[in-house]
Design a protein around this motif. Sequence first.
Motif, PDB file in Angstrom:
ATOM      1  N   GLY A 161       0.761  -1.238   0.000  1.00  0.00           N
ATOM      2  CA  GLY A 161       0.000   0.000   0.000  1.00  0.00           C
ATOM      3  C   GLY A 161       0.792   1.289   0.000  1.00  0.00           C
ATOM      4  N   LYS A 162       1.970   1.282   0.590  1.00  0.00           N
ATOM      5  CA  LYS A 162       2.772   2.513   0.648  1.00  0.00           C
ATOM      6  C   LYS A 162       3.772   2.616  -0.489  1.00  0.00           C
ATOM      7  N   ALA A 163       3.927   1.562  -1.257  1.00  0.00           N
ATOM      8  CA  ALA A 163       4.885   1.565  -2.374  1.00  0.00           C
ATOM      9  C   ALA A 163       4.339   2.398  -3.528  1.00  0.00           C
ATOM     10  N   PRO A 164       5.223   3.008  -4.303  1.00  0.00           N
ATOM     11  CA  PRO A 164       4.768   3.696  -5.511  1.00  0.00           C
ATOM     12  C   PRO A 164       4.129   2.689  -6.468  1.00  0.00           C
ATOM     13  N   ILE A 165       3.022   3.075  -7.068  1.00  0.00           N
ATOM     14  CA  ILE A 165       2.351   2.230  -8.062  1.00  0.00           C
ATOM     15  C   ILE A 165       2.308   3.007  -9.367  1.00  0.00           C
ATOM     16  N   LEU A 166       2.981   2.471 -10.376  1.00  0.00           N
ATOM     17  CA  LEU A 166       2.982   3.079 -11.710  1.00  0.00           C
ATOM     18  C   LEU A 166       2.013   2.297 -12.580  1.00  0.00           C
ATOM     19  N   VAL A 167       1.085   2.996 -13.202  1.00  0.00           N
ATOM     20  CA  VAL A 167       0.094   2.371 -14.065  1.00  0.00           C
ATOM     21  C   VAL A 167       0.623   2.343 -15.490  1.00  0.00           C
ATOM     22  N   SER A 168       0.543   1.173 -16.097  1.00  0.00           N
ATOM     23  CA  SER A 168       1.027   0.953 -17.454  1.00  0.00           C
ATOM     24  C   SER A 168      -0.107   1.165 -18.451  1.00  0.00           C
ATOM     25  N   LEU A 169       0.110   2.087 -19.389  1.00  0.00           N
ATOM     26  CA  LEU A 169      -0.898   2.437 -20.398  1.00  0.00           C
ATOM     27  C   LEU A 169      -0.365   2.176 -21.800  1.00  0.00           C
ATOM     28  N   VAL A 170      -1.282   1.892 -22.723  1.00  0.00           N
ATOM     29  CA  VAL A 170      -0.901   1.739 -24.122  1.00  0.00           C
ATOM     30  C   VAL A 170      -0.991   3.081 -24.828  1.00  0.00           C
ATOM     31  N   GLU A 171      -1.912   3.917 -24.382  1.00  0.00           N
ATOM     32  CA  GLU A 171      -2.069   5.255 -24.957  1.00  0.00           C
ATOM     33  C   GLU A 171      -2.592   6.196 -23.892  1.00  0.00           C
ATOM     34  N   ALA A 224      -7.382   7.270  -7.434  1.00  0.00           N
ATOM     35  CA  ALA A 224      -7.393   6.006  -6.699  1.00  0.00           C
ATOM     36  C   ALA A 224      -6.031   5.673  -6.090  1.00  0.00           C
ATOM     37  N   GLY A 225      -5.016   6.497  -6.368  1.00  0.00           N
ATOM     38  CA  GLY A 225      -3.734   6.285  -5.711  1.00  0.00           C
ATOM     39  C   GLY A 225      -2.548   5.991  -6.601  1.00  0.00           C
ATOM     40  N   ALA A 226      -2.669   6.148  -7.915  1.00  0.00           N
ATOM     41  CA  ALA A 226      -1.512   5.933  -8.798  1.00  0.00           C
ATOM     42  C   ALA A 226      -0.437   6.976  -8.516  1.00  0.00           C
ATOM     43  N   SER A 227       0.805   6.524  -8.508  1.00  0.00           N
ATOM     44  CA  SER A 227       1.929   7.429  -8.284  1.00  0.00           C
ATOM     45  C   SER A 227       2.413   8.048  -9.587  1.00  0.00           C
ATOM     46  N   GLY A 228       2.126   7.388 -10.695  1.00  0.00           N
ATOM     47  CA  GLY A 228       2.572   7.862 -12.002  1.00  0.00           C
ATOM     48  C   GLY A 228       2.181   6.864 -13.080  1.00  0.00           C
TER      49      GLY A 228
END
Length: 124
Positions: A75-85, A97-101
Amino acid sequence: MPSCLVIDENNIVQKVASRILSGIRIDTVGVSGLQEAEGLLGMTKTSFDLVLLSSTLPGTPVDVALRSLRGSPVGKAPILVSLVESNLGLMTRAKRAGASGFIFRPFDRASLTAWVEPFLVVAA
């Protein structure tokens, strides 16, 4: 050594991310969905220093996945969301919702390393 959890429905993305990150001395574990990630986190009580989360997990909206992860041992770790576009609506929901980047696929060593560096100390 830092560790990273890669949650992506595509095994190839998991393998490529793992190979790139291991090359810069980051231990990586790949899983194909949120349930598998939750099982891993619940069984081992393992924590990770970084999470890469696919925005296109089947049957799991990215904001739901993020909220679930934020309530877990990572929960405290950075979460990077992977996008195609770029998708402004999806990115806004993810940030709330909490994405870090964000990271964009397809990625190569240079781009993935550049996205990860601000969140972890890496040995290039």
